[in-house]
Motif scaffolding. Structure first.
Motif, PDB file in Angstrom:
ATOM      1  N   UNK A 115     -84.014  64.884 -53.277  1.00  0.00           N
ATOM      2  CA  UNK A 115     -85.278  65.617 -53.132  1.00  0.00           C
ATOM      3  C   UNK A 115     -85.955  65.797 -54.488  1.00  0.00           C
ATOM      4  N   UNK A 116     -85.160  66.163 -55.489  1.00  0.00           N
ATOM      5  CA  UNK A 116     -85.732  66.336 -56.829  1.00  0.00           C
ATOM      6  C   UNK A 116     -86.316  65.046 -57.374  1.00  0.00           C
ATOM      7  N   UNK A 117     -85.605  63.946 -57.165  1.00  0.00           N
ATOM      8  CA  UNK A 117     -86.112  62.649 -57.617  1.00  0.00           C
ATOM      9  C   UNK A 117     -87.400  62.264 -56.909  1.00  0.00           C
ATOM     10  N   UNK A 118     -87.466  62.530 -55.618  1.00  0.00           N
ATOM     11  CA  UNK A 118     -88.679  62.223 -54.855  1.00  0.00           C
ATOM     12  C   UNK A 118     -89.861  63.049 -55.350  1.00  0.00           C
ATOM     13  N   UNK A 119     -89.638  64.336 -55.545  1.00  0.00           N
ATOM     14  CA  UNK A 119     -90.716  65.200 -56.044  1.00  0.00           C
ATOM     15  C   UNK A 119     -91.166  64.745 -57.435  1.00  0.00           C
ATOM     16  N   UNK A 120     -90.208  64.381 -58.265  1.00  0.00           N
ATOM     17  CA  UNK A 120     -90.532  63.909 -59.612  1.00  0.00           C
ATOM     18  C   UNK A 120     -91.378  62.633 -59.555  1.00  0.00           C
ATOM     19  N   UNK A 125     -96.499  59.952 -60.118  1.00  0.00           N
ATOM     20  CA  UNK A 125     -97.506  59.066 -59.521  1.00  0.00           C
ATOM     21  C   UNK A 125     -98.872  59.712 -59.446  1.00  0.00           C
ATOM     22  N   UNK A 126     -98.922  61.017 -59.147  1.00  0.00           N
ATOM     23  CA  UNK A 126    -100.222  61.700 -59.094  1.00  0.00           C
ATOM     24  C   UNK A 126    -100.806  61.859 -60.490  1.00  0.00           C
ATOM     25  N   UNK A 127     -99.964  62.147 -61.472  1.00  0.00           N
ATOM     26  CA  UNK A 127    -100.451  62.307 -62.855  1.00  0.00           C
ATOM     27  C   UNK A 127    -100.974  60.985 -63.417  1.00  0.00           C
ATOM     28  N   UNK A 128    -100.324  59.888 -63.042  1.00  0.00           N
ATOM     29  CA  UNK A 128    -100.741  58.572 -63.548  1.00  0.00           C
ATOM     30  C   UNK A 128    -101.924  58.016 -62.764  1.00  0.00           C
ATOM     31  N   UNK A 129    -102.256  58.616 -61.631  1.00  0.00           N
ATOM     32  CA  UNK A 129    -103.397  58.168 -60.863  1.00  0.00           C
ATOM     33  C   UNK A 129    -103.066  57.170 -59.766  1.00  0.00           C
ATOM     34  N   UNK A 130    -101.774  56.869 -59.557  1.00  0.00           N
ATOM     35  CA  UNK A 130    -101.379  55.938 -58.505  1.00  0.00           C
ATOM     36  C   UNK A 130    -101.435  56.585 -57.120  1.00  0.00           C
TER      37      UNK A 130
END
Length: 193
Positions: A115-120, A125-130
């Motif tokens: 779960x932690x890896x998925x959230x990370x 991905x959101x920060x990079x714009x993907x």
């Protein structure tokens, strides 16, 4: 009362029996069918077909699971170790708690990592714009789900079965308080290992 579900094949006279709940008449019918099929087989049929196997439906499996669940609820919630010595109660509680805590710890670590890896990954991905996430919609959906869960819990609290389970659970806790203390200690020790 337990019944036997019988799985059989005309070519094989071995019968595998699994426990479940069934009436005596149904047992007799299954035995008669088995004998009839054996007689038919000995009179000529040589290769097995799909019709030669007993069919198990999902309803039968669900009925079987429900009978086991109710049996487990009845058996576990009626355990009373209060007449045994304190050491025995603590020992049983501690041992079961240790095993449970160890298993929960192993599974919990794996789940936390996943779960932690998925959230990370989603956050990166959101920060990079993907990935673009509509956080307002996520928040609204979470609130709706929370309200539905709260309604379901309130509805279940009024259920007779839930009331009976709570009553039995309270009695179980009062009778086995020492064992539950040992379980809690063992559980946390198991989580730590």
């Amino acid at each position: 009362e337990f019944r036997k579900l019988i799985f059989f094949n005309r070519e094989n006279k071995n019968i595998n029996m699994f426990p479940s709940v069934q009436k005596d008449e149904e047992k007799q019918n299954v035995r008669q069918k088995l004998e009839k099929k054996r007689e038919e087989r000995s009179s000529g049929s040589s290769s097995p077909t799909d019709e030669e196997y007993e069919v198990i439906t999902s309803a039968m499996v669900q009925e079987e699971m429900n009978s086991y669940r109710s049996m487990i609820k009845r058996k576990i919630l009626t355990i009373d170790l209060s007449d045994h010595s304190t050491y025995i109660q603590l020992g049983i509680g501690g041992a079961t708690g240790l095993l449970t805590g160890h298993m929960v710890g192993k599974v919990g670590k794996a789940m936390a990592a996943g779960i932690g890896g998925t959230i990370l990954l989603i956050n990166m991905g959101t920060r990079a714009g993907y990935i673009t996430v509509d956080w307002e919609k996520v928040d609204a959906d979470m609130r709706t789900a929370s309200e539905q869960i709260s309604e379901k819990i309130a509805e279940q609290q009024q259920n007779e079965e839930t009331q009976e389970l709570l009553k039995k659970g309270g009695l179980f806790i009062r009778r086995n308080l020492v064992m539950l203390g040992g379980f809690a200690a063992g559980f946390f020790l198991g989580m730590a290992t």
